[in-house]
Design a protein around this motif. Sequence first.
Motif, short mmCIF file in Angstrom:
data_model
loop_
_atom_site.label_atom_id
_atom_site.label_comp_id
_atom_site.label_asym_id
_atom_site.label_seq_id
_atom_site.Cartn_x
_atom_site.Cartn_y
_atom_site.Cartn_z
N ASP A 41 26.23 14.93 11.45
CA ASP A 41 25.33 14.38 10.45
C ASP A 41 24.27 15.39 10.03
OD1 ASP A 41 26.69 11.98 10.50
OD2 ASP A 41 25.20 10.93 11.73
N ARG A 42 23.72 16.11 10.98
CA ARG A 42 22.71 17.14 10.68
C ARG A 42 23.33 18.28 9.87
NH1 ARG A 42 19.82 18.10 16.53
NH2 ARG A 42 19.20 15.93 16.92
N THR A 43 24.55 18.66 10.26
CA THR A 43 25.22 19.78 9.61
C THR A 43 25.57 19.44 8.16
OG1 THR A 43 26.14 20.46 11.74
CG2 THR A 43 27.19 21.36 9.77
N VAL A 44 25.91 18.20 7.89
CA VAL A 44 26.30 17.77 6.56
C VAL A 44 25.08 17.45 5.70
CG1 VAL A 44 27.47 15.92 5.30
CG2 VAL A 44 28.56 16.93 7.29
N ALA A 45 23.99 16.99 6.29
CA ALA A 45 22.83 16.52 5.53
C ALA A 45 22.20 17.60 4.66
CB ALA A 45 21.79 15.94 6.49
N GLU A 46 22.01 18.79 5.17
CA GLU A 46 21.34 19.83 4.40
C GLU A 46 22.13 20.26 3.17
OE1 GLU A 46 18.39 22.59 3.26
OE2 GLU A 46 18.37 20.80 4.50
N GLU A 64 24.40 18.58 1.62
CA GLU A 64 24.46 17.40 0.75
C GLU A 64 23.16 17.26 -0.04
OE1 GLU A 64 24.30 13.15 2.23
OE2 GLU A 64 26.43 13.36 1.70
N ARG A 65 22.03 17.47 0.62
CA ARG A 65 20.74 17.40 -0.06
C ARG A 65 20.64 18.46 -1.15
NH1 ARG A 65 16.20 19.97 -0.27
NH2 ARG A 65 16.76 21.48 1.31
N LEU A 66 21.09 19.67 -0.85
CA LEU A 66 21.03 20.75 -1.83
C LEU A 66 21.91 20.46 -3.04
CD1 LEU A 66 21.07 23.88 0.50
CD2 LEU A 66 19.18 23.09 -0.93
N VAL A 67 23.11 19.94 -2.80
CA VAL A 67 24.01 19.62 -3.91
C VAL A 67 23.40 18.54 -4.79
CG1 VAL A 67 26.25 18.59 -4.48
CG2 VAL A 67 26.12 20.39 -2.76
N ARG A 68 22.88 17.49 -4.15
CA ARG A 68 22.25 16.41 -4.93
C ARG A 68 21.06 16.94 -5.74
NH1 ARG A 68 23.96 11.33 -3.66
NH2 ARG A 68 25.16 11.16 -1.74
N GLN A 69 20.25 17.78 -5.13
CA GLN A 69 19.08 18.35 -5.80
C GLN A 69 19.52 19.19 -7.00
OE1 GLN A 69 16.88 20.97 -3.26
NE2 GLN A 69 15.17 21.17 -4.66
N ARG A 70 20.52 20.01 -6.82
CA ARG A 70 20.97 20.89 -7.90
C ARG A 70 21.66 20.11 -9.01
NH1 ARG A 70 22.81 26.18 -4.42
NH2 ARG A 70 20.69 26.65 -3.73
N LEU A 71 22.45 19.10 -8.66
CA LEU A 71 23.08 18.28 -9.69
C LEU A 71 22.04 17.51 -10.50
CD1 LEU A 71 26.27 16.87 -7.94
CD2 LEU A 71 26.16 18.49 -9.82
N THR A 72 21.05 16.97 -9.81
CA THR A 72 19.97 16.26 -10.50
C THR A 72 19.24 17.21 -11.43
OG1 THR A 72 19.72 14.74 -8.65
CG2 THR A 72 17.88 14.89 -10.18
N GLY A 73 18.93 18.40 -10.94
CA GLY A 73 18.26 19.40 -11.77
C GLY A 73 19.10 19.80 -12.96
N LEU A 74 20.40 19.93 -12.78
CA LEU A 74 21.30 20.30 -13.87
C LEU A 74 21.31 19.20 -14.93
CD1 LEU A 74 23.44 22.29 -14.92
CD2 LEU A 74 25.13 20.96 -13.66
N LEU A 75 21.40 17.95 -14.48
CA LEU A 75 21.44 16.83 -15.42
C LEU A 75 20.11 16.64 -16.15
CD1 LEU A 75 23.47 14.26 -13.30
CD2 LEU A 75 24.27 15.60 -15.25
N GLU A 76 19.01 16.95 -15.48
CA GLU A 76 17.69 16.79 -16.09
C GLU A 76 17.22 18.05 -16.81
OE1 GLU A 76 15.18 15.62 -12.87
OE2 GLU A 76 16.03 13.61 -12.75
N GLY A 77 17.99 19.11 -16.69
CA GLY A 77 17.62 20.36 -17.35
C GLY A 77 16.53 21.13 -16.65
N THR A 78 16.29 20.84 -15.37
CA THR A 78 15.23 21.53 -14.63
C THR A 78 15.77 22.48 -13.58
OG1 THR A 78 15.08 19.72 -13.04
CG2 THR A 78 13.62 19.62 -14.96
#
Length: 62
Positions: free
Chosen positions: A27-32, A34-48
């Motif tokens: 869980d710890r190994t996957v969490a980081e 996963e968080r980065l991918v979500r952050q980058r996808l959100t930033g890509l979709l929001e243009g930030t």
Amino acid sequence: MTGPAPRAAAWWAGLINDIPTVKELIDRTVAEPERLVRQRLTGLLEGTLEETPRKKTMRAVA
């Protein structure tokens, strides 16, 4: 026992804070990532999304 091995083991033993279960470790190994991918996808979709320089790779010349 004498020599550097027992002393090194004793030194390393002081660095262990917890012994997680396999599930916790995964869980710890996957969490980081996963968080980065979500952050980058959100930033890509929001243009930030901030551009990060990529490492240049060497390509084989045929």
